[in-house]
Design an enzyme around this catalytic site. Sequence first.
Site, PDB file in Angstrom:
ATOM      1  N   ARG A 105       0.859  -1.179   0.000  1.00 11.48           N
ATOM      2  CA  ARG A 105       0.000   0.000   0.000  1.00 11.48           C
ATOM      3  C   ARG A 105       0.897   1.232   0.000  1.00 11.48           C
ATOM      4  NH1 ARG A 105      -2.625   2.997   4.659  1.00 11.48           N
ATOM      5  NH2 ARG A 105      -3.935   4.456   3.518  1.00 11.48           N
ATOM      6  N   HIS A 148      -2.660  11.070   0.959  1.00  5.87           N
ATOM      7  CA  HIS A 148      -2.188  10.763   2.321  1.00  5.87           C
ATOM      8  C   HIS A 148      -1.543  12.052   2.847  1.00  5.87           C
ATOM      9  CE1 HIS A 148      -0.876   7.260   5.083  1.00  5.87           C
ATOM     10  NE2 HIS A 148      -0.513   8.361   5.705  1.00  5.87           N
ATOM     11  N   GLU A 193      -7.374   8.481   6.129  1.00  9.98           N
ATOM     12  CA  GLU A 193      -7.669   9.059   7.429  1.00  9.98           C
ATOM     13  C   GLU A 193      -8.170  10.514   7.359  1.00  9.98           C
ATOM     14  OE1 GLU A 193      -4.278   8.496   9.972  1.00  9.98           O
ATOM     15  OE2 GLU A 193      -4.342   6.329   9.806  1.00  9.98           O
ATOM     16  N   ASN A 319      -7.702   1.670   9.690  1.00 12.12           N
ATOM     17  CA  ASN A 319      -6.417   1.825  10.383  1.00 12.12           C
ATOM     18  C   ASN A 319      -6.698   1.877  11.880  1.00 12.12           C
ATOM     19  OD1 ASN A 319      -5.494   2.182   7.798  1.00 12.12           O
ATOM     20  ND2 ASN A 319      -4.879   4.317   8.055  1.00 12.12           N
ATOM     21  N   TYR A 321      -4.895   1.749  15.923  1.00 16.21           N
ATOM     22  CA  TYR A 321      -3.668   1.818  16.727  1.00 16.21           C
ATOM     23  C   TYR A 321      -3.882   1.642  18.234  1.00 16.21           C
ATOM     24  CZ  TYR A 321      -1.167   3.045  12.535  1.00 16.21           C
ATOM     25  OH  TYR A 321      -0.619   2.987  11.282  1.00 16.21           O
ATOM     26  N   GLU A 377      -3.800  -0.310   7.949  1.00 15.44           N
ATOM     27  CA  GLU A 377      -2.647   0.038   8.791  1.00 15.44           C
ATOM     28  C   GLU A 377      -2.867  -0.533  10.183  1.00 15.44           C
ATOM     29  OE1 GLU A 377      -1.582   4.175   9.243  1.00 15.44           O
ATOM     30  OE2 GLU A 377      -1.871   4.555   7.098  1.00 15.44           O
TER      31      GLU A 377
HETATM   32  O1  IFM Z   1       2.350   7.331  10.275  1.00 14.66           O
HETATM   33  C1  IFM Z   1       0.959   7.387  10.381  1.00 14.66           C
HETATM   34  C2  IFM Z   1       0.325   7.247   9.020  1.00 14.66           C
HETATM   35  O2  IFM Z   1       0.779   8.197   8.126  1.00 14.66           O
HETATM   36  C3  IFM Z   1      -1.176   7.386   9.142  1.00 14.66           C
HETATM   37  N1  IFM Z   1      -1.701   6.500  10.145  1.00 14.66           N
HETATM   38  C4  IFM Z   1      -1.067   6.497  11.424  1.00 14.66           C
HETATM   39  C5  IFM Z   1       0.425   6.302  11.275  1.00 14.66           C
HETATM   40  C6  IFM Z   1       1.095   6.283  12.669  1.00 14.66           C
HETATM   41  O3  IFM Z   1       0.850   7.482  13.328  1.00 14.66           O
END
Ligand code: IFM
Length: 471
Positions: A105, A148, A193, A319, A321, A377
């Site tokens: 990606r 992005h 995002e 994505n 985290y 992600e």
């Molecule tokens: O590095 C970023 C990415 O560009 C977008 N999603 C979160 C990642 C980690 O912060």
Amino acid sequence: MANDASAVSDARPSAVSNGALADPFSPPADSSLWRKNFLLGAATASYQIEGAVNEDGRLPSIWDTFSAKPGKVLAGDTGAVACDHYHRWEADIELLASLGLEGYRLSIAWPRVMDAAGLPNRKGLDFYKRLLNRLKEKGITTSVTLYHWDLPQHLEDRGGWLNRDTAYRFADYADLMSRELAGTVDAWATLNEPWCSAYLGYGNGHHAPGLADGRFATQAMHHLLLAHGLAIPVLRANDPASQKGIVANIGRGTANSDSAADQRAAHLFEVQHNAWILDPLLKGAYPQDLFELWPGTEPLVLDGDMQTISAPLDFLGINYYFRTNVASDGAHGFRDVPLEGVERTQMGWEVHPDGLRDLLIGFNRTYRNLPPIYITENGMASDDKVIDGHVDDTQRISFLKRHLAAVDQAIKAGVDIRGYFLWSLMDNFEWAFGYERRFGVVHVDYSTQKRTVKRSAELVAKFLKERKAQA
Ligand code: IFM
């Protein structure tokens, strides 16, 4: 931030009876990850890795401008050189292929491929053509994100995402890219995002262009989503064989107590993080709770916009985290209440794989038209060091294993998840945190540009090799 040793203990290789080392990554035998059609790849983004910001006619982006301002990025870092991927792309693709990763990606830098008059920049376009052709030659599935975060500065000078016209310029850009690159892209994602672009870029100023006003955030979001909706039919017309979608970063919010006020706070956290984007895309309307949380921020919406925004999608990129624990702020909002004694990453983010599972299962219930999902992600930053030529990133190995287990649980609960991309292929420019935070499964020494495969990448490669060898 130091690793929490107890939480990562299952990632440490332990001696087994025959003297071999146990594999701390491989999924259990009943995991859906063993299915050969579950795509496993890695992700990057243009500004974070390419460098070469002044070469071959590339125009400035909002991140060139923002990172040049004192105090905006840790240590004054910029993406001017980054991982020098613009020059080292061939070796980087070799590395990706040598790990057996099945998907890549990447994102296209809008200011590299189009000039201020909307005309193509051939040299910039050729870079992506070479890259995508090489990936196809290697048999790697290509997933291309159009935006992005590196908006051309000349568009920001005319209002950026606060200017409705930017949405139409984005559709022109999508048109050019899909005409030029059709046949080399398996999946197109319009935006990465939009929450970050709108909220961090226009709502609190932590990201480029650095504006901070709640009304700006909601208006910018509307224009971003409109840009997405205008681009989808263009991509469909120019490149019918490819998949079309969008990528959203989702956030889990949990309540600090059982009180109704804290429960409501957690709900509102998820409304502004998830429903703000997913409701317009999948229900064709903004969630009304959003404007109870942020009164007076309703964006200007023209007739037909919501229909454009909610055009059917082939996939949704997710994505994920961390989670955020919140309590009521005593008024109409929420405040963060960071939990103590939990495992955290170098970013200070809590490691909470169940949040990914719970959100996926929740979306599957909430949105009857939820498209197939790719985890576009997932990963973590750690302060990785090369010691004797090796990087032993034990916390990341454990992190990935647990998040992949969460994905498997969601699949088993009925969510249609088709693949997973590690964030990131290599250490890179982590926006406002510069180069200090290392998210890669490949280490980058920024003084020499030497790449060193981390232990996590070796284990992913080992798993992929075993999976491929299975009957
Ligand atoms: O590095 C970023 C990415 O560009 C977008 N999603 C979160 C990642 C980690 O912060």
